[in-house]
Design a protein around this motif. Structure first.
Motif, PDB file in Angstrom:
ATOM      1  N   SER B 238       0.800  -1.225   0.000  1.00 19.36           N
ATOM      2  CA  SER B 238       0.000   0.000   0.000  1.00 19.36           C
ATOM      3  C   SER B 238       0.834   1.277   0.000  1.00 19.36           C
ATOM      4  O   SER B 238       0.288   2.376  -0.039  1.00 19.36           O
ATOM      5  N   GLN B 239       2.138   1.135   0.062  1.00 18.38           N
ATOM      6  CA  GLN B 239       2.989   2.330   0.031  1.00 18.38           C
ATOM      7  C   GLN B 239       3.404   2.716  -1.387  1.00 18.38           C
ATOM      8  O   GLN B 239       4.181   3.652  -1.587  1.00 18.38           O
ATOM      9  N   ALA B 240       2.870   2.033  -2.399  1.00 19.90           N
ATOM     10  CA  ALA B 240       3.224   2.351  -3.791  1.00 19.90           C
ATOM     11  C   ALA B 240       2.812   3.781  -4.139  1.00 19.90           C
ATOM     12  O   ALA B 240       1.787   4.265  -3.665  1.00 19.90           O
ATOM     13  N   PRO B 241       3.632   4.445  -4.977  1.00 15.67           N
ATOM     14  CA  PRO B 241       3.335   5.835  -5.341  1.00 15.67           C
ATOM     15  C   PRO B 241       1.954   5.973  -5.976  1.00 15.67           C
ATOM     16  O   PRO B 241       1.538   5.103  -6.736  1.00 15.67           O
ATOM     17  N   LEU B 242       1.265   7.034  -5.662  1.00 21.76           N
ATOM     18  CA  LEU B 242      -0.033   7.384  -6.252  1.00 21.76           C
ATOM     19  C   LEU B 242      -1.180   6.454  -5.874  1.00 21.76           C
ATOM     20  O   LEU B 242      -2.323   6.673  -6.277  1.00 21.76           O
ATOM     21  N   LEU B 265     -10.473  10.182   4.418  1.00 19.67           N
ATOM     22  CA  LEU B 265     -10.329   9.279   5.569  1.00 19.67           C
ATOM     23  C   LEU B 265      -9.048   8.453   5.486  1.00 19.67           C
ATOM     24  O   LEU B 265      -8.601   7.898   6.487  1.00 19.67           O
ATOM     25  N   LEU B 266      -8.469   8.369   4.298  1.00 19.70           N
ATOM     26  CA  LEU B 266      -7.276   7.537   4.103  1.00 19.70           C
ATOM     27  C   LEU B 266      -6.031   8.192   4.660  1.00 19.70           C
ATOM     28  O   LEU B 266      -5.846   9.397   4.538  1.00 19.70           O
ATOM     29  N   SER B 267      -5.173   7.380   5.247  1.00 22.22           N
ATOM     30  CA  SER B 267      -3.897   7.909   5.735  1.00 22.22           C
ATOM     31  C   SER B 267      -2.856   6.807   5.719  1.00 22.22           C
ATOM     32  O   SER B 267      -3.178   5.647   5.977  1.00 22.22           O
ATOM     33  N   PRO B 268      -1.609   7.153   5.426  1.00 21.61           N
ATOM     34  CA  PRO B 268      -0.553   6.166   5.661  1.00 21.61           C
ATOM     35  C   PRO B 268      -0.336   6.057   7.174  1.00 21.61           C
ATOM     36  O   PRO B 268      -0.760   6.935   7.918  1.00 21.61           O
ATOM     37  N   PRO B 269       0.288   4.973   7.637  1.00 26.42           N
ATOM     38  CA  PRO B 269       0.592   4.889   9.074  1.00 26.42           C
ATOM     39  C   PRO B 269       1.635   5.942   9.410  1.00 26.42           C
ATOM     40  O   PRO B 269       2.499   6.236   8.588  1.00 26.42           O
ATOM     41  N   LEU B 270       1.553   6.528  10.590  1.00 25.66           N
ATOM     42  CA  LEU B 270       2.603   7.472  11.007  1.00 25.66           C
ATOM     43  C   LEU B 270       3.762   6.736  11.669  1.00 25.66           C
ATOM     44  O   LEU B 270       4.864   7.252  11.741  1.00 25.66           O
TER      45      LEU B 270
END
Lengths: 287, 287
Positions: B238-242, B265-270
């Motif tokens: 899920s860390q792929a660009p775009l 609502l979407l966010s990467p993990p901090l």
């Protein structure tokens, strides 16, 4: 001095139920009448209570969407809904004006029905359950770890997407999504697809196999996301003969041995048409 | 007298992390090593702690499926899993024997990661959130109304069914379900479908449009059932660009104006790779 009343109000799309009773859900007296505009519908309730005493606590179980977060500025306000007369109407403002002495608790109709089933019905003693209603739409109340779920707004499970039944190319009836869950499996979807309302379709009509497939798909999705201990199937459509057995069979097929038998989680409501108003009274117990 | 330790243990499918620190999630010291058999893996952890003091509280964040209900007779036992050495193994029995002084709290790895993000990460201050990890499988931690959700067992969101991407006839890689969510959208699914692992697929490869579609479908389902305030996308894939932008676009299409913009609502993990072990330490705060 007038009698102190514990009151309940169930606001449905077509009918309203007003009641007095106890915080344990006991209905002492109730009155049912058609839902019209908010002012007219609620004035009837106010008058009915006024003849009986003074409302000190009022639990409201309502159709949605409406704001349920107590910290929101628009708590108790109806959001975008096809019932235009209700859109933007504030239950909180109305009752602050006309029943200022009443402590108000507001829930969705499906969460209130679930609360009733959790306290004295088909999910007694459980902490994780789902109350699904299949009728003019599909809606669900959700309880996780002992708390009724609101989340950002409240679940809107009818708009779930499910894989289509092989060969079913019906466009669906949801004005937003066409073939979302309620678009293909609600009462109006059944009637439009087969040309007859659900209650007139015989037990061996192919409609029921397809309906069981779609309900199983949505319930299976809910199972993977919530891991409920019970899934209660309410509403007119879901009371059709053999439907629970057929849904169980489709869920068994979907699970393919991964989950234990999900059919055993299914239950009809124990409180039937009374769940909503009993739940409304029970809301007064969570103050 | 030996030093009293607050400990954390993250048991992953391939790697284990052992740590000491504080109940507020602060990692003082940690050690990472490969996961093997339960006895071997846990003996290393026990020795590592023993050199440092005496464990008084231990939070465990583990892969599943395992029993999380404290009132169950098999609390802390691994259930049916392809990791056969762990099937039937009891964390509770093991630590009662080798760390009898430690107060044990057990959670799924994804719920622990979510707990960390809720306390000090991407979902701080929220009560309703989802932590999705997309890697060798798809898993999710769920928090509703401030409580981590276990339910009957715990959510197994990877086995959700989603409508297929038009034209995608890939059979899927799930041994139970073929084309369930993780069957079509996990790392191994991507690799098998396209012949290359996800991290080698360029940004403009058609794989990413399809991946975004499938992740949007599952997240949209979760939204209709949970109404979360945040959906955190973790895991390698899920860390792929775009990808977040593409998922947002697909969710907008699925929503068609019914829900407010779900992309926000979407966010990467901090907390990245640290979420699991921080969560394990934080579990000691919920005693």
């Amino acid at each position: 001095m007038s009698r102190a009343l514990i009151a309940g109000l169930e606001l449905g799309g077509t009918k309203t139920v007003v009641a007095i009773g106890d915080r344990d859900g006991t209905v002492a007296e109730e009155f049912r009448y058609p839902t019209t505009t908010p002012e007219e519908t609620l004035a009837i309730a106010i008058d009915w209570w006024r003849e009986r005493g003074e409302v000190v606590a009022l639990g409201i179980a309502s159709f949605g969407p409406l704001r349920l977060r107590r910290d929101a500025v628009d708590y108790g306000v109806y959001l975008t809904t096809p019932k235009l007369a209700w859109q933007g109407f504030s239950l909180v403002d109305f009752f602050a004006k006309y029943l200022p002495s009443a402590k108000l608790t507001i829930e969705t109709d499906v969460n209130a029905a679930l609360l009733a089933e959790l306290k004295i019905g088909a999910a007694q003693g459980l902490k994780n359950a789902l109350y699904l209603t299949v009728g003019t739409g599909i809606g669900a109340g959700v309880c996780c770890e002992g708390r009724l779920v609101h989340g950002m707004l409240h679940p809107e499970m009818g708009h779930l997407r499910v894989p289509r039944f092989v060969g079913d190319d019906f466009a669906g009836v949801c004005p937003f999504h066409g073939d979302c869950w309620e678009g293909v499996a609600s009462g109006p979807a059944i009637e439009k697809r087969w040309g007859l309302p659900a209650h007139l379709l015989p037990e061996d009509h192919p409609a029921w196999e397809m309906e069981a497939y779609y309900l199983a798909q949505g319930l299976f999705s809910a199972n993977t996301i919530l891991s409920p201990e019970r899934m209660i199937l309410g509403g007119g459509v879901s009371q059709a003969p053999l439907l629970h057995e057929r849904i169980s069979e489709h869920m068994r097929h979907l699970s393919n041995g991964y989950f234990p038998d999900l059919g055993v989680l299914l239950s009809p409501p124990l409180l039937g048409q009374q769940a909503g108003i009993i739940g409304a009274l029970l809301l007064n117990d969570t103050l």
